[in-house]
Structure formats: structure tokens, C-alpha cells
Design a protein around this motif. Structure first.
Motif, PDB file in Angstrom:
ATOM      1  N   VAL A  87       0.825  -1.201   0.000  1.00  0.00           N
ATOM      2  CA  VAL A  87       0.000   0.000   0.000  1.00  0.00           C
ATOM      3  C   VAL A  87       0.866   1.260   0.000  1.00  0.00           C
ATOM      4  O   VAL A  87       0.470   2.300  -0.529  1.00  0.00           O
ATOM      5  N   THR A  88       2.074   1.169   0.561  1.00  0.00           N
ATOM      6  CA  THR A  88       2.990   2.311   0.578  1.00  0.00           C
ATOM      7  C   THR A  88       3.301   2.795  -0.838  1.00  0.00           C
ATOM      8  O   THR A  88       3.544   3.978  -1.056  1.00  0.00           O
ATOM      9  N   ALA A  89       3.256   1.888  -1.800  1.00  0.00           N
ATOM     10  CA  ALA A  89       3.593   2.226  -3.179  1.00  0.00           C
ATOM     11  C   ALA A  89       2.487   2.992  -3.904  1.00  0.00           C
ATOM     12  O   ALA A  89       2.709   3.565  -4.966  1.00  0.00           O
ATOM     13  N   GLU A  90       1.311   3.028  -3.310  1.00  0.00           N
ATOM     14  CA  GLU A  90       0.180   3.687  -3.991  1.00  0.00           C
ATOM     15  C   GLU A  90       0.214   5.184  -3.839  1.00  0.00           C
ATOM     16  O   GLU A  90       0.691   5.750  -2.928  1.00  0.00           O
TER      17      GLU A  90
END
Length: 90
Positions: A87-90
Motif C-alpha cells: 500500500v505504501t507504493a500507492e
């Protein structure tokens, strides 16, 4: 409250039986009861020769006290500074 990753060098850890792991877990929980609610064991990952544990504790010293009282190695204790996931990559 800070989180800590503990690296425990335990040769042959991956070969421990379910009964062995139960005994280790019971010992750990007993020590945690002695220390009080400020030190919490979240979970552990067993690999071939190591166990990696995630703890919530007020400080590194509390984690080391748990290891001392339980007779567990705590070869490396590192405070978690960030947590990332997909989710950090979103």
C-alpha cells in the motif's frame, strides 16, 4: 509505543517440533506476565537457524530483560522506525 525486531540465533530452529515451539511460547508468555503489560509479543518467524520476533515495548532494555529472564538469545535488537507494505507504493 515502540516496536522492536529481535533476531535470535537458535541453531536448528527450523527443526523444532510443535511441542518444542509450544514450550518456548509458554515460557515467553510466562515471562511477559511477570514483566507486565508494557511488553507485548506480537509474533515470531522461525527460519532454519534463527527466530525473528516482533515485540512492542517501552525500550530496548525491556526487550533484553525478557530475553534474560526467559533464557532466550537476543543477538540483535532493532527498533522499528517505519513500516512499509504494498500500500505504501500507492
Amino acid at each position: 509505543m515502540p516496536k522492536f525486531v529481535i533476531e535470535r540465533e537458535i541453531p536448528g530452529a527450523g527443526n523444532l517440533t510443535a511441542e518444542d515451539l509450544k514450550g518456548i511460547s509458554q515460557k515467553s508468555c510466562g515471562v511477559l506476565q511477570e514483566l507486565g503489560p508494557s511488553v507485548q509479543w506480537v509474533q515470531s518467524f522461525v527460519t532454519e537457524n534463527k527466530v525473528y520476533c516482533l515485540y512492542i515495548a517501552p525500550d530496548k532494555e525491556a526487550v533484553l530483560k525478557h530475553a534474560e529472564l526467559g533464557g532466550f538469545p537476543a543477538n540483535v535488537v532493532s527498533e522499528v522506525t517505519s513500516v512499509i507494505d504494498p500500500v505504501t507504493a500507492e
